[in-house]
Design a protein around this motif. Structure first.
Motif, PDB file in Angstrom:
ATOM      1  N   LEU A  25      14.804   8.204  -4.294  1.00 32.07           N
ATOM      2  CA  LEU A  25      13.486   8.721  -4.677  1.00 32.07           C
ATOM      3  C   LEU A  25      12.903   7.900  -5.820  1.00 32.07           C
ATOM      4  CD1 LEU A  25      11.333  10.836  -4.125  1.00 32.07           C
ATOM      5  CD2 LEU A  25      12.587  12.399  -5.617  1.00 32.07           C
ATOM      6  N   LEU A  26      13.726   7.530  -6.796  1.00 36.62           N
ATOM      7  CA  LEU A  26      13.231   6.692  -7.888  1.00 36.62           C
ATOM      8  C   LEU A  26      12.795   5.327  -7.359  1.00 36.62           C
ATOM      9  CD1 LEU A  26      12.576   6.262 -10.826  1.00 36.62           C
ATOM     10  CD2 LEU A  26      14.961   5.560 -11.183  1.00 36.62           C
ATOM     11  N   LEU A  27      13.595   4.736  -6.471  1.00 38.52           N
ATOM     12  CA  LEU A  27      13.186   3.472  -5.860  1.00 38.52           C
ATOM     13  C   LEU A  27      11.864   3.630  -5.112  1.00 38.52           C
ATOM     14  CD1 LEU A  27      16.592   2.186  -4.454  1.00 38.52           C
ATOM     15  CD2 LEU A  27      15.310   1.257  -6.400  1.00 38.52           C
ATOM     16  N   GLY A  28      11.721   4.749  -4.420  1.00 36.64           N
ATOM     17  CA  GLY A  28      10.484   5.017  -3.690  1.00 36.64           C
ATOM     18  C   GLY A  28       9.290   5.161  -4.615  1.00 36.64           C
ATOM     19  N   MET A  29       9.467   5.873  -5.712  1.00 35.96           N
ATOM     20  CA  MET A  29       8.365   6.050  -6.655  1.00 35.96           C
ATOM     21  C   MET A  29       8.006   4.723  -7.323  1.00 35.96           C
ATOM     22  SD  MET A  29       7.409   9.164  -6.301  1.00 35.96           S
ATOM     23  CE  MET A  29       7.795   8.790  -4.587  1.00 35.96           C
ATOM     24  N   GLU A  30       9.013   3.898  -7.612  1.00 33.79           N
ATOM     25  CA  GLU A  30       8.735   2.575  -8.181  1.00 33.79           C
ATOM     26  C   GLU A  30       7.987   1.703  -7.166  1.00 33.79           C
ATOM     27  OE1 GLU A  30      12.649   1.391  -9.411  1.00 33.79           O
ATOM     28  OE2 GLU A  30      12.418   2.361 -11.370  1.00 33.79           O
ATOM     29  N   HIS A  31       8.321   1.851  -5.902  1.00 37.74           N
ATOM     30  CA  HIS A  31       7.615   1.112  -4.850  1.00 37.74           C
ATOM     31  C   HIS A  31       6.139   1.549  -4.791  1.00 37.74           C
ATOM     32  CE1 HIS A  31       6.726  -0.803  -1.046  1.00 37.74           C
ATOM     33  NE2 HIS A  31       6.284   0.355  -0.601  1.00 37.74           N
ATOM     34  N   VAL A  32       5.906   2.850  -4.803  1.00 39.56           N
ATOM     35  CA  VAL A  32       4.522   3.355  -4.775  1.00 39.56           C
ATOM     36  C   VAL A  32       3.768   2.882  -6.013  1.00 39.56           C
ATOM     37  CG1 VAL A  32       3.082   5.430  -4.856  1.00 39.56           C
ATOM     38  CG2 VAL A  32       5.034   5.328  -3.290  1.00 39.56           C
ATOM     39  N   LEU A  33       4.419   2.901  -7.154  1.00 37.24           N
ATOM     40  CA  LEU A  33       3.780   2.412  -8.379  1.00 37.24           C
ATOM     41  C   LEU A  33       3.356   0.958  -8.209  1.00 37.24           C
ATOM     42  CD1 LEU A  33       2.955   2.710 -11.355  1.00 37.24           C
ATOM     43  CD2 LEU A  33       5.319   2.104 -11.955  1.00 37.24           C
ATOM     44  N   GLY A  34       4.238   0.145  -7.669  1.00 35.63           N
ATOM     45  CA  GLY A  34       3.898  -1.256  -7.445  1.00 35.63           C
ATOM     46  C   GLY A  34       2.726  -1.431  -6.503  1.00 35.63           C
ATOM     47  N   GLU A  35       2.698  -0.645  -5.446  1.00 31.47           N
ATOM     48  CA  GLU A  35       1.579  -0.725  -4.506  1.00 31.47           C
ATOM     49  C   GLU A  35       0.284  -0.230  -5.136  1.00 31.47           C
ATOM     50  OE1 GLU A  35       1.693  -2.176  -1.324  1.00 31.47           O
ATOM     51  OE2 GLU A  35       3.560  -2.845  -2.266  1.00 31.47           O
ATOM     52  N   SER A  36       0.373   0.813  -5.949  1.00 35.28           N
ATOM     53  CA  SER A  36      -0.849   1.336  -6.577  1.00 35.28           C
ATOM     54  C   SER A  36      -1.396   0.353  -7.604  1.00 35.28           C
ATOM     55  CB  SER A  36      -0.597   2.706  -7.208  1.00 35.28           C
ATOM     56  OG  SER A  36       0.191   2.605  -8.376  1.00 35.28           O
ATOM     57  N   LYS A  37      -0.512  -0.405  -8.252  1.00 37.62           N
ATOM     58  CA  LYS A  37      -0.984  -1.390  -9.234  1.00 37.62           C
ATOM     59  C   LYS A  37      -1.775  -2.509  -8.577  1.00 37.62           C
ATOM     60  CE  LYS A  37       2.097  -0.610 -13.029  1.00 37.62           C
ATOM     61  NZ  LYS A  37       2.290  -1.326 -14.284  1.00 37.62           N
ATOM     62  N   LYS A  38      -1.618  -2.677  -7.277  1.00 30.62           N
ATOM     63  CA  LYS A  38      -2.386  -3.694  -6.562  1.00 30.62           C
ATOM     64  C   LYS A  38      -3.851  -3.294  -6.401  1.00 30.62           C
ATOM     65  CE  LYS A  38       1.548  -5.292  -3.839  1.00 30.62           C
ATOM     66  NZ  LYS A  38       2.106  -5.362  -2.464  1.00 30.62           N
ATOM     67  N   VAL A  39      -4.142  -1.985  -6.506  1.00 31.94           N
ATOM     68  CA  VAL A  39      -5.516  -1.515  -6.293  1.00 31.94           C
ATOM     69  C   VAL A  39      -6.083  -0.710  -7.460  1.00 31.94           C
ATOM     70  CG1 VAL A  39      -5.356  -1.552  -3.772  1.00 31.94           C
ATOM     71  CG2 VAL A  39      -4.706   0.532  -5.010  1.00 31.94           C
ATOM     72  N   VAL A  40      -5.306  -0.539  -8.525  1.00 33.76           N
ATOM     73  CA  VAL A  40      -5.796   0.227  -9.673  1.00 33.76           C
ATOM     74  C   VAL A  40      -6.987  -0.504 -10.292  1.00 33.76           C
ATOM     75  CG1 VAL A  40      -4.288  -0.807 -11.436  1.00 33.76           C
ATOM     76  CG2 VAL A  40      -5.041   1.540 -11.702  1.00 33.76           C
ATOM     77  N   PRO A  41      -8.036   0.229 -10.670  1.00 35.98           N
ATOM     78  CA  PRO A  41      -9.198  -0.421 -11.292  1.00 35.98           C
ATOM     79  C   PRO A  41      -8.786  -1.187 -12.550  1.00 35.98           C
ATOM     80  CG  PRO A  41      -9.717   1.843 -10.723  1.00 35.98           C
ATOM     81  CD  PRO A  41      -8.243   1.663 -10.519  1.00 35.98           C
ATOM     82  N   LEU A  42      -9.321  -2.375 -12.696  1.00 37.95           N
ATOM     83  CA  LEU A  42      -9.004  -3.214 -13.855  1.00 37.95           C
ATOM     84  C   LEU A  42     -10.238  -3.412 -14.715  1.00 37.95           C
ATOM     85  CD1 LEU A  42      -6.902  -6.071 -12.251  1.00 37.95           C
ATOM     86  CD2 LEU A  42      -6.072  -4.167 -13.630  1.00 37.95           C
ATOM     87  N   ASP A  43     -10.035  -3.369 -15.981  1.00 39.69           N
ATOM     88  CA  ASP A  43     -11.039  -3.795 -16.937  1.00 39.69           C
ATOM     89  C   ASP A  43     -10.287  -4.703 -17.902  1.00 39.69           C
ATOM     90  OD1 ASP A  43     -13.300  -4.150 -18.426  1.00 39.69           O
ATOM     91  OD2 ASP A  43     -13.162  -2.232 -19.454  1.00 39.69           O
ATOM     92  N   GLU A  44      -9.625  -4.100 -18.855  1.00 43.78           N
ATOM     93  CA  GLU A  44      -8.811  -4.874 -19.787  1.00 43.78           C
ATOM     94  C   GLU A  44      -7.324  -4.646 -19.547  1.00 43.78           C
ATOM     95  OE1 GLU A  44     -10.178  -4.054 -23.699  1.00 43.78           O
ATOM     96  OE2 GLU A  44     -12.248  -4.600 -23.211  1.00 43.78           O
ATOM     97  N   GLY A  45      -6.952  -3.711 -18.687  1.00 39.41           N
ATOM     98  CA  GLY A  45      -5.566  -3.520 -18.314  1.00 39.41           C
ATOM     99  C   GLY A  45      -4.815  -2.317 -18.849  1.00 39.41           C
ATOM    100  N   PRO A  46      -5.372  -1.507 -19.761  1.00 40.45           N
ATOM    101  CA  PRO A  46      -4.600  -0.370 -20.260  1.00 40.45           C
ATOM    102  C   PRO A  46      -4.216   0.629 -19.162  1.00 40.45           C
ATOM    103  CG  PRO A  46      -6.482  -0.739 -21.693  1.00 40.45           C
ATOM    104  CD  PRO A  46      -6.636  -1.638 -20.494  1.00 40.45           C
ATOM    105  N   LEU A  47      -5.109   0.866 -18.219  1.00 38.87           N
ATOM    106  CA  LEU A  47      -4.800   1.804 -17.140  1.00 38.87           C
ATOM    107  C   LEU A  47      -3.625   1.276 -16.331  1.00 38.87           C
ATOM    108  CD1 LEU A  47      -5.404   4.349 -15.514  1.00 38.87           C
ATOM    109  CD2 LEU A  47      -7.117   3.051 -14.250  1.00 38.87           C
TER     110      LEU A  47
END
Length: 115
Positions: A25-47
């Motif tokens: 489950l932790l590996l799965g959540m880390e995978h989802v985090l990685g995928e979400s970082k590919k589409v998370v809105p960027l400005d300066e990067g804090p999000l």
């Protein structure tokens, strides 16, 4: 008369399976985090940098979260204009799309634990 001795190790197996499920489950959540970082809105990067994956091992509940004051607004407000390839629903969409991968990771870790 033939006798046999049987030792029940079901509780041990259940514990091993639980531990494997927590790791998967932790590996799965880390995978989802990685995928979400590919589409998370960027400005300066804090999000982007505030993203984290976590698991409550006792309850086998996993989570991916972003911890900025505006994370929820960025996720929910569909009227914001984001850079190309970046989107609102930056967590909801990858979580839904990656569910089969998360389940595969959990299953693999349970199998590994029971070997």
């Amino acid at each position: 008369m033939t006798r046999a001795t049987v030792t029940w190790t079901g509780n041990v197996a259940a514990g091993l399976a639980h531990d494997g499920a927590a790791r998967g489950l932790l590996l799965g959540m880390e995978h989802v985090l990685g995928e979400s970082k590919k589409v998370v809105p960027l400005d300066e990067g804090p999000l982007d940098r505030s993203g984290t994956a976590s698991v409550d091992e006792g309850r086998l509940v996993g989570a991916v979260s972003y911890d900025t004051p505006y994370a929820e607004d960025q996720h929910e407000n569909m009227t914001y204009n984001h850079l190309p390839g970046r989107t609102a629903k930056y967590l909801e969409l990858p979580m839904a799309e990656e569910t089969p991968t998360v389940l595969d990771l959990v299953a693999a870790e349970i199998r590994r634990a029971l070997r």
